[in-house]
Design a protein around this motif. Structure first.
Motif, short mmCIF file in Angstrom:
data_model
loop_
_atom_site.label_atom_id
_atom_site.label_comp_id
_atom_site.label_asym_id
_atom_site.label_seq_id
_atom_site.Cartn_x
_atom_site.Cartn_y
_atom_site.Cartn_z
N ALA A 218 2.25 -42.25 -18.55
CA ALA A 218 1.02 -42.53 -18.33
C ALA A 218 0.52 -43.58 -19.42
O ALA A 218 -0.42 -44.39 -19.09
CB ALA A 218 0.30 -41.14 -18.51
N LYS A 219 1.01 -43.39 -20.44
CA LYS A 219 0.60 -44.29 -21.83
C LYS A 219 1.27 -45.48 -21.65
O LYS A 219 0.75 -46.39 -22.27
CB LYS A 219 0.85 -43.19 -23.13
CG LYS A 219 0.03 -42.20 -23.20
CD LYS A 219 0.55 -41.42 -24.44
CE LYS A 219 -0.23 -40.04 -24.51
NZ LYS A 219 0.31 -39.23 -25.83
N GLY A 220 2.43 -45.46 -20.97
CA GLY A 220 3.26 -46.78 -21.33
C GLY A 220 4.10 -47.17 -22.46
O GLY A 220 4.03 -48.21 -22.92
N TRP A 221 4.15 -46.06 -23.14
CA TRP A 221 4.69 -46.10 -24.44
C TRP A 221 5.50 -44.73 -24.85
O TRP A 221 4.97 -43.54 -24.49
CB TRP A 221 3.60 -46.32 -25.63
CG TRP A 221 4.22 -46.88 -26.96
CD1 TRP A 221 4.37 -47.94 -27.34
CD2 TRP A 221 4.87 -45.87 -27.83
NE1 TRP A 221 5.03 -47.93 -28.65
CE2 TRP A 221 4.96 -46.64 -29.10
CE3 TRP A 221 4.99 -44.35 -28.15
CZ2 TRP A 221 5.65 -46.27 -30.19
CZ3 TRP A 221 5.47 -44.03 -29.36
CH2 TRP A 221 5.98 -44.94 -30.42
N GLY A 222 6.72 -44.73 -25.29
CA GLY A 222 7.40 -43.69 -25.47
C GLY A 222 8.84 -43.84 -26.53
O GLY A 222 9.32 -45.09 -26.20
N ARG A 223 9.22 -43.06 -27.26
CA ARG A 223 10.43 -43.16 -28.02
C ARG A 223 11.37 -41.90 -27.76
O ARG A 223 10.72 -41.00 -28.12
CB ARG A 223 10.23 -43.45 -29.49
CG ARG A 223 9.29 -44.62 -29.85
CD ARG A 223 10.51 -46.06 -29.52
NE ARG A 223 9.50 -47.04 -30.11
CZ ARG A 223 8.87 -47.91 -29.02
NH1 ARG A 223 8.91 -47.42 -27.84
NH2 ARG A 223 8.28 -48.88 -29.48
N ILE A 224 12.49 -42.00 -27.49
CA ILE A 224 13.46 -41.10 -27.50
C ILE A 224 14.67 -41.24 -28.38
O ILE A 224 15.23 -42.44 -28.09
CB ILE A 224 13.77 -40.53 -26.00
CG1 ILE A 224 12.67 -40.26 -25.00
CG2 ILE A 224 14.83 -39.49 -25.87
CD1 ILE A 224 13.02 -40.31 -23.56
N GLY B 209 7.84 -48.79 -20.50
CA GLY B 209 7.73 -48.89 -21.91
C GLY B 209 8.26 -47.74 -22.92
O GLY B 209 7.71 -47.89 -24.29
N ILE B 210 9.20 -47.08 -22.39
CA ILE B 210 9.80 -46.09 -23.22
C ILE B 210 11.20 -46.59 -23.65
O ILE B 210 12.04 -46.92 -22.62
CB ILE B 210 9.95 -44.92 -22.24
CG1 ILE B 210 8.47 -44.40 -21.86
CG2 ILE B 210 10.74 -43.72 -23.03
CD1 ILE B 210 8.56 -43.31 -20.77
N THR B 211 11.69 -46.41 -24.87
CA THR B 211 12.87 -46.74 -25.20
C THR B 211 13.53 -45.24 -25.70
O THR B 211 13.03 -44.35 -25.92
CB THR B 211 12.77 -47.45 -26.60
OG1 THR B 211 12.40 -46.53 -27.76
CG2 THR B 211 12.12 -48.60 -26.40
N ALA B 212 15.06 -45.30 -25.42
CA ALA B 212 15.73 -44.39 -25.63
C ALA B 212 17.07 -44.71 -26.27
O ALA B 212 17.67 -45.44 -25.87
CB ALA B 212 16.25 -43.53 -24.33
N ILE C 288 14.78 -52.27 -28.57
CA ILE C 288 16.07 -51.88 -28.73
C ILE C 288 15.90 -50.69 -27.92
O ILE C 288 15.34 -49.77 -28.23
CB ILE C 288 16.11 -51.60 -30.24
CG1 ILE C 288 16.30 -52.94 -31.04
CG2 ILE C 288 17.83 -50.88 -30.41
CD1 ILE C 288 16.39 -52.63 -32.66
N THR C 289 17.07 -50.54 -27.01
CA THR C 289 17.10 -49.21 -26.15
C THR C 289 18.49 -49.22 -25.59
O THR C 289 19.27 -50.22 -25.49
CB THR C 289 16.06 -49.28 -25.13
OG1 THR C 289 15.86 -48.03 -24.59
CG2 THR C 289 16.18 -50.39 -23.83
N GLY C 290 18.86 -48.04 -25.47
CA GLY C 290 20.22 -47.66 -24.92
C GLY C 290 21.40 -47.85 -25.84
O GLY C 290 22.64 -47.87 -25.57
N GLN C 291 21.00 -47.92 -27.28
CA GLN C 291 21.91 -48.30 -28.28
C GLN C 291 22.18 -46.80 -29.13
O GLN C 291 21.42 -46.06 -29.19
CB GLN C 291 21.51 -49.47 -29.37
CG GLN C 291 20.94 -50.60 -28.48
CD GLN C 291 22.27 -51.35 -27.74
OE1 GLN C 291 23.13 -51.59 -28.39
NE2 GLN C 291 21.83 -51.51 -26.36
N THR C 292 23.63 -47.20 -29.64
CA THR C 292 23.71 -46.20 -30.74
C THR C 292 23.77 -46.57 -32.14
O THR C 292 24.64 -47.57 -32.45
CB THR C 292 25.16 -45.55 -30.35
OG1 THR C 292 25.19 -44.85 -29.13
CG2 THR C 292 25.36 -44.20 -31.46
#
Length: 253
Positions: A134-140, A180-183, A239-243
């Motif tokens: 809903a916010k269009g932003w997130g970090r996992i 807008g969420i990265t994981a 940066i997302t989907g990275q280790t």
């Protein structure tokens, strides 16, 4: 820390296993950056240490929670979500690490490790996702481990669980990027924590670590805290989907 990666004012963080070991310094940095941090932990002594360390800081909420009770966890998270505006950041850090040869584990024991280390993380993201979308932003951020490189024995359920968290980060990154969420996953090396008590010869273990690393010192909690702060901030927005391996160069060996 807020100056380095930007303010996290107004961000609400869900952080499992955050009261001790490598979690406490990051919790303090998140609070200093203006975030509200909801800590899920079940170790009374470590919770007490966290409360003492953070006593002059605002924004800390500690919830004593049994992560093996997935239904209870979801109910707690739904209550916490209703009390605020959802969660902007999820750090899946809590883990158990029983050590013995594979053939000595029962299936129930292996399933318990997976339930706490992986399935609880899934429940946390399920609870947090609607508000992030809903916010269009997130970090996992899933906290994995150098053990997934395969250099340890007697830790099969733990290694399995930590590799599962890498896979989840990649799958979530693919599906959630449009919102807008990265994981990402963060893989600490061998840090001096309570987990090292499983090694009978600590002196030989310490030598093995230093010999294996490019950087010839033990890792410090702030090394992990700084990396987590980066992955939780706007500085890591592409940066997302990275280790991210935080191991003094051990992974190169």
């Amino acid at each position: 820390m807020g100056d380095r990666f930007g303010s996290l004012a107004g961000k609400r963080v869900l952080y499992t296993g955050a009261a001790g070991g490598l979690g406490l310094p990051t919790t303090l940095k998140l609070l200093d950056a203006g975030a509200q941090v909801v800590v899920l932990d079940n170790d009374p002594s470590k919770v007490a240490q966290l409360r003492t360390a953070a006593h002059e800081r605002e924004g800390l909420d500690v919830v004593v929670c049994d992560l093996s009770d997935l239904n209870g966890l979801r109910k707690s998270l739904d209550t916490l979500t209703a009390q605020g505006d959802g969660f902007d950041i999820v750090i899946n850090n809590a883990a158990i690490y029983p050590s013995k040869p594979f053939e000595e584990f029962t299936l129930d024991e292996m399933q318990l490790v997976h339930r706490i280390n992986v399935e609880a993380a899934i429940v946390c993201v399920m609870a947090a996702l609607p508000a992030m979308r809903a916010k269009g932003w997130g970090r996992i951020v899933n906290v994995s481990s150098i053990t997934v490189a395969g250099a340890w024995d007697n830790l099969v359920p733990y290694v399995q669980s930590k590799m599962a968290l890498v896979g989840l980060a990649r799958g979530w990154a693919r599906e959630f990027g449009v919102y807008g969420i990265t994981a990402n996953a963060l893989a600490p090396g061998a840090f001096p924590t309570d987990a090292e008590a499983i090694h009978p010869d600590r002196e030989a273990y310490e030598k093995r670590i230093i010999d294996s690393q490019a950087i010839k010192r033990r890792g410090r909690p702030d090394d992990i805290a700084n990396a987590l702060m980066f992955l939780c901030s706007d500085a890591s927005a592409f940066i997302t989907g990275q280790t991210l391996n935080v191991d003094g160069g051990w992974i190169m060996k």
